[in-house]
Design a protein around this motif. Structure first.
Motif, PDB file in Angstrom:
ATOM      1  N   UNK A 160      26.995  26.219  38.123  1.00 32.46           N
ATOM      2  CA  UNK A 160      28.354  26.692  38.337  1.00 32.46           C
ATOM      3  C   UNK A 160      28.853  27.232  37.008  1.00 32.46           C
ATOM      4  N   UNK A 161      29.216  28.500  37.018  1.00 31.75           N
ATOM      5  CA  UNK A 161      29.799  29.135  35.836  1.00 31.75           C
ATOM      6  C   UNK A 161      31.313  29.165  36.020  1.00 31.75           C
ATOM      7  N   UNK A 162      32.022  28.802  34.965  1.00 28.15           N
ATOM      8  CA  UNK A 162      33.478  28.722  35.042  1.00 28.15           C
ATOM      9  C   UNK A 162      34.090  29.528  33.908  1.00 28.15           C
ATOM     10  N   UNK A 163      35.080  30.346  34.262  1.00 30.22           N
ATOM     11  CA  UNK A 163      35.848  31.120  33.290  1.00 30.22           C
ATOM     12  C   UNK A 163      37.324  30.799  33.483  1.00 30.22           C
ATOM     13  N   UNK A 164      38.061  30.803  32.406  1.00 29.97           N
ATOM     14  CA  UNK A 164      39.488  30.505  32.446  1.00 29.97           C
ATOM     15  C   UNK A 164      40.236  31.670  31.814  1.00 29.97           C
ATOM     16  N   UNK A 165      41.297  32.125  32.497  1.00 31.54           N
ATOM     17  CA  UNK A 165      42.070  33.273  32.025  1.00 31.54           C
ATOM     18  C   UNK A 165      43.556  32.939  32.003  1.00 31.54           C
ATOM     19  N   UNK A 166      44.238  33.475  31.006  1.00 33.54           N
ATOM     20  CA  UNK A 166      45.698  33.401  30.954  1.00 33.54           C
ATOM     21  C   UNK A 166      46.245  34.826  30.951  1.00 33.54           C
ATOM     22  N   UNK A 167      47.533  34.936  31.168  1.00 35.22           N
ATOM     23  CA  UNK A 167      48.218  36.232  31.186  1.00 35.22           C
ATOM     24  C   UNK A 167      47.551  37.209  32.161  1.00 35.22           C
ATOM     25  N   UNK A 168      47.191  36.694  33.325  1.00 34.65           N
ATOM     26  CA  UNK A 168      46.537  37.517  34.342  1.00 34.65           C
ATOM     27  C   UNK A 168      47.586  38.446  34.961  1.00 34.65           C
ATOM     28  N   UNK A 169      47.286  39.728  34.929  1.00 35.82           N
ATOM     29  CA  UNK A 169      48.240  40.734  35.411  1.00 35.82           C
ATOM     30  C   UNK A 169      47.873  41.291  36.786  1.00 35.82           C
ATOM     31  N   UNK A 170      46.686  40.980  37.299  1.00 35.46           N
ATOM     32  CA  UNK A 170      46.257  41.581  38.567  1.00 35.46           C
ATOM     33  C   UNK A 170      45.946  40.553  39.651  1.00 35.46           C
ATOM     34  N   UNK A 171      46.644  39.438  39.645  1.00 35.31           N
ATOM     35  CA  UNK A 171      46.356  38.396  40.631  1.00 35.31           C
ATOM     36  C   UNK A 171      46.620  38.868  42.064  1.00 35.31           C
ATOM     37  N   UNK A 172      47.634  39.690  42.271  1.00 36.32           N
ATOM     38  CA  UNK A 172      47.906  40.209  43.614  1.00 36.32           C
ATOM     39  C   UNK A 172      46.720  41.051  44.100  1.00 36.32           C
ATOM     40  N   UNK A 173      46.177  41.880  43.237  1.00 36.15           N
ATOM     41  CA  UNK A 173      45.017  42.703  43.572  1.00 36.15           C
ATOM     42  C   UNK A 173      43.805  41.812  43.883  1.00 36.15           C
ATOM     43  N   UNK A 174      43.591  40.767  43.084  1.00 32.12           N
ATOM     44  CA  UNK A 174      42.473  39.846  43.315  1.00 32.12           C
ATOM     45  C   UNK A 174      42.622  39.140  44.661  1.00 32.12           C
ATOM     46  N   UNK A 175      43.842  38.730  44.983  1.00 31.18           N
ATOM     47  CA  UNK A 175      44.100  38.085  46.268  1.00 31.18           C
ATOM     48  C   UNK A 175      43.798  39.045  47.416  1.00 31.18           C
ATOM     49  N   UNK A 176      44.197  40.296  47.285  1.00 28.07           N
ATOM     50  CA  UNK A 176      43.916  41.290  48.327  1.00 28.07           C
ATOM     51  C   UNK A 176      42.413  41.491  48.503  1.00 28.07           C
TER      52      UNK A 176
END
Length: 172
Positions: free
Chosen positions: A13-29
């Protein structure tokens, strides 16, 4: 970060952590339309106090897959479902998964190749941070509300332990 599972040789399992994400709506879509490539699990990182409950959920997802009993469509969605400690798939994604305004995001990918991890990083318009940030940035109040943790529980266990307990109970 890459985690290996002793009970499942060759599985990672590879895990990445991000802050200040600006495209979460696009990722959800992309996620909702099943067009997210590579396939990954996307979770609100504010609900993850450390790696222990995430790894417990991942182990459970691998076990469920090995038995041919996934409750969701993919191993990655099973990870989110197991982390939520719920039997309700839609509710689990709404509470734990990426939302329209998620700015602090955890991305997980099972058995990723280097190319897949490069593509996964490219999906997120945000700043990658170290996984050591999880504990300090966990939203204790939101975690308590989301998992319905009582003050009495937290007097005798950590947030992570309480979440894993909820996961274990829901798996029964």
């Amino acid at each position: 970060m890459e985690y290996k599972f002793d009970d499942f040789p060759g599985r990672t399992l590879h895990i990445l952590l991000f802050e200040q994400v600006a495209n979460s709506k696009f990722l959800l879509e992309l996620l909702q339309s099943a067009k997210l490539v590579p396939e990954v699990a996307l979770m609100n990182a504010a609900l993850i106090p450390d790696g222990f409950p995430l790894l417990a959920a991942a182990h459970s997802a691998l076990l469920t897959q090995s038995r041919g009993q996934l409750r969701s469509k993919t191993l990655h969605s099973e990870l989110v479902l197991n982390y939520a400690g719920s039997k309700h798939i839609t509710e689990s994604f709404r509470r734990i998964g990426v939302g329209n305004d998620t700015a602090y995001l955890l991305l997980a990918r099972f058995d990723a190749t280097p190319d897949e991890m490069h593509a996964a990083r490219a999906l997120v318009d945000g700043t990658e941070v170290a996984l050591t940030e999880l504990e300090a940035r966990a939203d204790r109040d939101l975690i308590q509300k989301t998992f319905k943790l009582t003050a009495q529980e937290l007097q005798v266990s950590s947030l992570a332990d309480a979440i894993v307990f909820r996961q274990a109970v829901s798996a029964c």
